[in-house]
Design an enzyme around this catalytic site. Structure first.
Site, PDB file in Angstrom:
ATOM      1  CG  PHE A 302      -1.222   5.273  -0.929  1.00 58.86           C
ATOM      2  CD1 PHE A 302      -2.410   4.566  -0.788  1.00 58.86           C
ATOM      3  CD2 PHE A 302      -1.287   6.649  -1.106  1.00 58.86           C
ATOM      4  CE1 PHE A 302      -3.635   5.231  -0.815  1.00 58.86           C
ATOM      5  CE2 PHE A 302      -2.510   7.318  -1.139  1.00 58.86           C
ATOM      6  CZ  PHE A 302      -3.684   6.600  -0.991  1.00 58.86           C
ATOM      7  CD  GLU A 303       3.653   8.346  -6.726  1.00 56.65           C
ATOM      8  OE1 GLU A 303       4.595   8.866  -6.130  1.00 56.65           O
ATOM      9  OE2 GLU A 303       3.802   7.707  -7.794  1.00 56.65           O
ATOM     10  CB  ILE A 304      -3.834   9.265  -5.315  1.00 54.59           C
ATOM     11  CG1 ILE A 304      -4.203   7.932  -4.640  1.00 54.59           C
ATOM     12  CG2 ILE A 304      -4.962   9.721  -6.248  1.00 54.59           C
ATOM     13  CD1 ILE A 304      -5.485   7.976  -3.813  1.00 54.59           C
TER      14      ILE A 304
END
Ligand SMILES: Nc1nc2c(ncn2[C@@H]2O[C@H](COP(=O)(O)OP(=O)(O)OP(=O)(O)O)[C@@H](O)[C@H]2O)c(=O)[nH]1
Ligand SMILES: [Mg+2]
Length: 405
Positions: A302-304
């Site tokens: 998960f990476e924004i």
């Protein structure tokens, strides 16, 4: 019957106190959660809790991220609106054709909880061409635009400067130490690509923000604001849900190489950095193996993030240094520790955000808020795996170093 004056005064004062309490409660920010402290209470949740916590902070009631929040209003986020309020951002997946069913599952969850409102495009990458079946079914899973890209060989292949014999011997040595996936070439290639290559693809050249989505992950909570706009409006460059410990043998020389790089480029270290997150010893023995790195990392499945982070001079030079040092192959450096070390050192920690409100699971860990918009996960449960996995949680080290924003 007349009420005595003293009684009237007392009644008035009680009413005023009641009004004050009501206003205070109403105005208090539900997202401003204090770090839980105190001894470990038995029986709240199984497994060891991170040091200094009496309960998982996700057990505390929480709301949305702070205002300003951009929401759907009429057709401002309609998929075919050429003047929509969307910004230059994409959902991004590296995935194999064989993972179609798992990818559809991730898409259905994210579309249901968020993207059917905002219709951000999906950008898919693969080291081999996508099949028609993959394209058709993933296109049918969203109203937003989809695009499919094959990674050029020059981006994916093992670089020419990697010594094949040394690599073969290293793979064997790491496998003997039980380092997961260390014998899979594709895993090493994937970690290198996710660390420093993906944003060099033409398909991303005009894109600024991405949200990385893996196959087989879950999203549990309705999110009613434009997450990318939120990053931009709040001057954030990196968003995460979970942080964990890593296998120290997989990153044995990452920190020593980083220190060499910093000695040559002290100008890249941010003033308000989060070095403590990277260097505090969370698990006894780790820092000894790694030459000083805690192994704490943002779990990057998960990476924004804002791509300017990786396109910066600091990160471009850092990745180049790491790539030449060879640890993506002679060890098994993951994109998670590589991105985390870079963010922790080169970025102002106030630009990093914990998306506590995005309910998320990648087996075997959860980020599950206590929030009426969530279903399908248990608030405050960090893992559904074995108890010892609770000890892998690094969130407390991040919160102690950078707060909970
Ligand atoms: N196209 C392609 N995608 C890959 C390859 N290897 C990994 N991926 C993708 O890269 C992402 C990460 O790979 P995973 O195997 O899930 O790695 P991981 O999350 O560390 O491992 P797990 O805990 O087993 O999920 C996933 O989205 C995979 O689909 C590959 O060789 N080709
Ligand atoms: Mg995975």
């Amino acid at each position: 019957m007349a009420i005595p004056k003293a009684m009237r005064v007392l009644g008035g004062a009680t009413f005023l106190v009641f009004l004050f309490v009501l206003v205070t409660l109403y105005r208090s920010d539900p997202t401003a959660i204090k770090l839980p402290t105190g001894g470990i209470k038995e029986g709240i949740l199984p497994g060891p809790r991170p040091q200094g916590w009496d309960h998982d902070p996700q057990l505390d009631p929480s709301g949305e991220a702070p205002e300003p929040l951009r929401r759907v209003n009429g057709n401002n986020y309609a998929p075919d609106n050429a003047n929509s309020d969307r910004i230059n951002a994409t959902l991004l997946s590296l995935v194999r054709n064989e993972e179609l069913a798992d990818m559809l599952q991730s898409m259905h969850d994210l579309e249901r909880t968020w993207n059917h409102k905002f219709n951000y495009p999906w950008t898919f990458f693969n080291d081999v061409p996508f099949t028609d079946d993959f394209k058709q079914k993933t296109t049918a899973a969203t109203n937003a635009k989809t695009s499919y890209h094959t990674i050029p060989k020059a981006h994916w292949d093992i670089p020419s400067w990697i010594n094949k014999d040394l690599y073969a011997a290293s793979k064997k040595a790491l496998a003997d130490k039980g380092v997961q996936y260390s014998e899979m070439d594709s895993y090493h290639q994937m970690c290198r690509w996710n660390s420093g290559v993906f944003y060099q693809h033409d398909a991303l050249k005009d894109v600024q923000y991405y949200w990385r989505v893996e196959p087989k992950v879950h999203f549990f909570c309705g999110v009613d604001y434009d997450v990318f706009r939120w990053m931009q409006d709040h001057n954030k460059t990196y968003g995460f849900t979970l942080t964990l410990l890593d296998s120290p043998d997989s990153v044995k020389s990452l920190w020593p190489e980083t220190l060499k790089f910093l000695a040559d480029h002290p100008e890249h270290e941010a003033k308000n950095n989060a070095k403590g997150f990277l260097t505090e010893e969370k698990e006894k023995g780790h820092n000894h193996i790694t030459g000083g790195y805690s192994t704490c990392h943002f779990w990057s499945n998960f990476e924004i993030a804002d791509l300017s982070l990786w396109r910066s001079k600091a990160y471009t030079q850092y990745f180049e240094h790491l790539d030449k040092a060879g640890g993506f192959f002679y060890e098994r450096w993951g994109d998670a520790p590589v991105h985390s070390v870079a963010v922790g050192l080169f970025e102002d920690k106030s630009k990093v955000h914990w998306f506590r409100d995005i309910g998320y699971q990648h087996i075997p860990f959860f980020n599950c808020p206590n929030n009426g918009k969530c279903s399908g996960c248990e608030p405050g449960r960090f893992t559904d795996g074995e108890d010892w996995l609770n000890s892998q949680d690094c969130r407390n080290v991040w919160f102690q170093n950078a707060g909970m924003d």
